[in-house]
Design a protein around this motif. Structure first.
Motif, PDB file in Angstrom:
ATOM      1  N   UNK A 290      70.514  71.341  70.953  1.00 24.65           N
ATOM      2  CA  UNK A 290      70.798  70.393  69.639  1.00 24.65           C
ATOM      3  C   UNK A 290      72.470  71.101  69.125  1.00 24.65           C
ATOM      4  N   UNK A 291      71.317  72.324  69.116  1.00 21.06           N
ATOM      5  CA  UNK A 291      72.402  73.759  68.672  1.00 21.06           C
ATOM      6  C   UNK A 291      73.587  74.288  69.520  1.00 21.06           C
ATOM      7  N   UNK A 292      73.554  73.717  70.898  1.00 22.75           N
ATOM      8  CA  UNK A 292      74.574  74.274  71.534  1.00 22.75           C
ATOM      9  C   UNK A 292      75.731  73.341  71.709  1.00 22.75           C
ATOM     10  N   UNK A 293      75.235  72.318  70.995  1.00 28.08           N
ATOM     11  CA  UNK A 293      76.813  71.423  71.247  1.00 28.08           C
ATOM     12  C   UNK A 293      76.779  70.557  69.613  1.00 28.08           C
ATOM     13  N   UNK A 294      78.437  71.258  69.191  1.00 24.80           N
ATOM     14  CA  UNK A 294      78.127  70.793  67.570  1.00 24.80           C
ATOM     15  C   UNK A 294      79.149  69.971  67.037  1.00 24.80           C
ATOM     16  N   UNK A 295      79.358  68.905  68.026  1.00 24.67           N
ATOM     17  CA  UNK A 295      80.081  67.364  67.978  1.00 24.67           C
ATOM     18  C   UNK A 295      79.231  66.850  67.084  1.00 24.67           C
TER      19      UNK A 295
ATOM     20  N   UNK B 216      74.079  79.781  60.668  1.00 26.97           N
ATOM     21  CA  UNK B 216      75.119  78.639  60.926  1.00 26.97           C
ATOM     22  C   UNK B 216      76.033  77.835  59.896  1.00 26.97           C
ATOM     23  N   UNK B 217      75.300  76.765  59.845  1.00 25.62           N
ATOM     24  CA  UNK B 217      75.519  75.832  58.753  1.00 25.62           C
ATOM     25  C   UNK B 217      76.751  76.462  57.472  1.00 25.62           C
ATOM     26  N   UNK B 218      76.515  77.311  57.173  1.00 23.17           N
ATOM     27  CA  UNK B 218      77.887  78.107  56.841  1.00 23.17           C
ATOM     28  C   UNK B 218      78.825  77.844  56.475  1.00 23.17           C
ATOM     29  N   UNK B 219      78.776  77.930  58.025  1.00 18.92           N
ATOM     30  CA  UNK B 219      80.165  77.891  57.876  1.00 18.92           C
ATOM     31  C   UNK B 219      81.276  77.078  59.642  1.00 18.92           C
ATOM     32  N   UNK B 220      80.007  75.905  59.931  1.00 12.66           N
ATOM     33  CA  UNK B 220      79.981  75.300  60.945  1.00 12.66           C
ATOM     34  C   UNK B 220      79.099  73.687  60.535  1.00 12.66           C
ATOM     35  N   UNK B 221      79.070  72.707  61.233  1.00 11.39           N
ATOM     36  CA  UNK B 221      78.333  71.636  60.391  1.00 11.39           C
ATOM     37  C   UNK B 221      77.181  72.086  61.792  1.00 11.39           C
ATOM     38  N   UNK B 222      75.604  71.812  61.106  1.00 11.62           N
ATOM     39  CA  UNK B 222      75.047  71.757  62.371  1.00 11.62           C
ATOM     40  C   UNK B 222      73.651  70.755  60.932  1.00 11.62           C
ATOM     41  N   UNK B 223      73.170  70.055  62.678  1.00  7.77           N
ATOM     42  CA  UNK B 223      72.217  69.158  61.994  1.00  7.77           C
ATOM     43  C   UNK B 223      70.726  69.009  61.353  1.00  7.77           C
ATOM     44  N   UNK B 224      70.883  68.975  59.843  1.00  8.48           N
ATOM     45  CA  UNK B 224      70.187  69.050  58.974  1.00  8.48           C
ATOM     46  C   UNK B 224      68.567  68.887  58.986  1.00  8.48           C
ATOM     47  N   UNK B 225      68.210  68.205  59.971  1.00  6.45           N
ATOM     48  CA  UNK B 225      66.885  67.946  60.560  1.00  6.45           C
ATOM     49  C   UNK B 225      66.212  69.365  61.339  1.00  6.45           C
ATOM     50  N   UNK B 226      68.078  70.166  62.355  1.00  6.95           N
ATOM     51  CA  UNK B 226      66.973  71.662  62.816  1.00  6.95           C
ATOM     52  C   UNK B 226      67.045  72.587  61.582  1.00  6.95           C
ATOM     53  N   UNK B 227      67.730  72.795  60.710  1.00  5.36           N
ATOM     54  CA  UNK B 227      67.648  73.061  59.485  1.00  5.36           C
ATOM     55  C   UNK B 227      65.486  72.963  59.169  1.00  5.36           C
ATOM     56  N   UNK B 228      65.674  72.488  59.024  1.00  6.09           N
ATOM     57  CA  UNK B 228      63.922  71.443  58.596  1.00  6.09           C
ATOM     58  C   UNK B 228      62.651  72.264  59.602  1.00  6.09           C
ATOM     59  N   UNK B 229      63.334  71.480  60.992  1.00  4.95           N
ATOM     60  CA  UNK B 229      62.780  71.846  61.916  1.00  4.95           C
ATOM     61  C   UNK B 229      61.768  73.661  61.975  1.00  4.95           C
ATOM     62  N   UNK B 230      63.299  73.824  61.565  1.00  5.35           N
ATOM     63  CA  UNK B 230      62.418  75.763  61.582  1.00  5.35           C
ATOM     64  C   UNK B 230      61.948  76.266  60.839  1.00  5.35           C
ATOM     65  N   UNK B 231      61.835  75.460  59.309  1.00  4.05           N
ATOM     66  CA  UNK B 231      61.294  75.904  58.532  1.00  4.05           C
ATOM     67  C   UNK B 231      59.982  75.265  58.164  1.00  4.05           C
TER      68      UNK B 231
END
Length: 190
Positions: free
Chosen positions: A73-78, A146-161
């Motif tokens: 997920x993270x290695x594909x920014x599109x 990273x999410x402060x600079x580029x778009x990131x899937x919000x579920x990725x952040x939730x998953x790690x939390x």
């Protein structure tokens, strides 16, 4: 299916690497640091699995697989090309976060509430799960940055939390359901 017939390509010799969308970026970029730290988290899960059996090992195996999903997920920014892509990028989904929450709730129901902070340790499995927890927290910090600079899937952040919480509660379960937790004693060596 992935086929890796040659491991070294020499394409990174100048300090760049390819993302999932083919774009080349510096190996020290925030995106590479984020998914690299997720990979590091996965390596600590492998260490923890050396001490796990049965359902615990199965849960860690699922998490290990999820962490590969997260790295993909993270290695594909599109993010916005997902729906139109011939091969949509793999994304972490809400169901993966919900599964962690359900497992945390089930484990936590078996534990008595904490009255003190705990120190990493106790059993070998618990100690490794605490290492997983701290590395996953670092991965979360990298992804949030990273999410402060580029778009990131919000579920990725939730998953790690949720994942770091899962490791914490699992560490207590691995310590005889909390009875072998090593408690912090404030000022013990003053």
């Amino acid at each position: 299916m992935v086929v890796l017939s040659k491991i070294y390509t020499k394409t990174g010799d100048a300090g760049e690497t390819a993302l999932g969308n083919g774009a080349r970026v510096a190996k020290h970029s925030n995106r590479v640091a984020a998914y690299g730290t997720v990979d590091e988290t996965n390596a600590t899960v492998g260490l923890a699995r050396l001490h796990a059996t049965g359902d615990f090992d199965a849960a860690l195996a699922r998490i290990s697989n999820d962490l590969f999903d997260l790295g993909a997920d993270l290695c594909n920014p599109d993010l916005h090309k997902d729906a139109t892509a011939e091969y949509p990028p793999l994304r972490v989904i809400a169901g993966q976060v919900a599964r962690l929450e359900s497992e945390i709730d089930a484990m936590n129901a078996r534990l008595t509430p904490l009255r003190s902070f705990i120190l990493p340790g106790g059993s070998a499995l618990a100690a490794h799960l605490h290492l997983c927890r701290t590395v996953s927290r670092r991965a979360e910090r990298c992804v949030v940055e990273l999410a402060t600079m580029e778009e990131v899937n919000p579920e990725a952040v939730k998953y790690l939390n949720r994942l770091s919480d899962w490791f914490f509660v699992a560490g207590r379960i691995a310590n005889d359901e909390g009875s072998a937790d090593v408690l912090w004693v404030p000022g013990l060596t003053r």
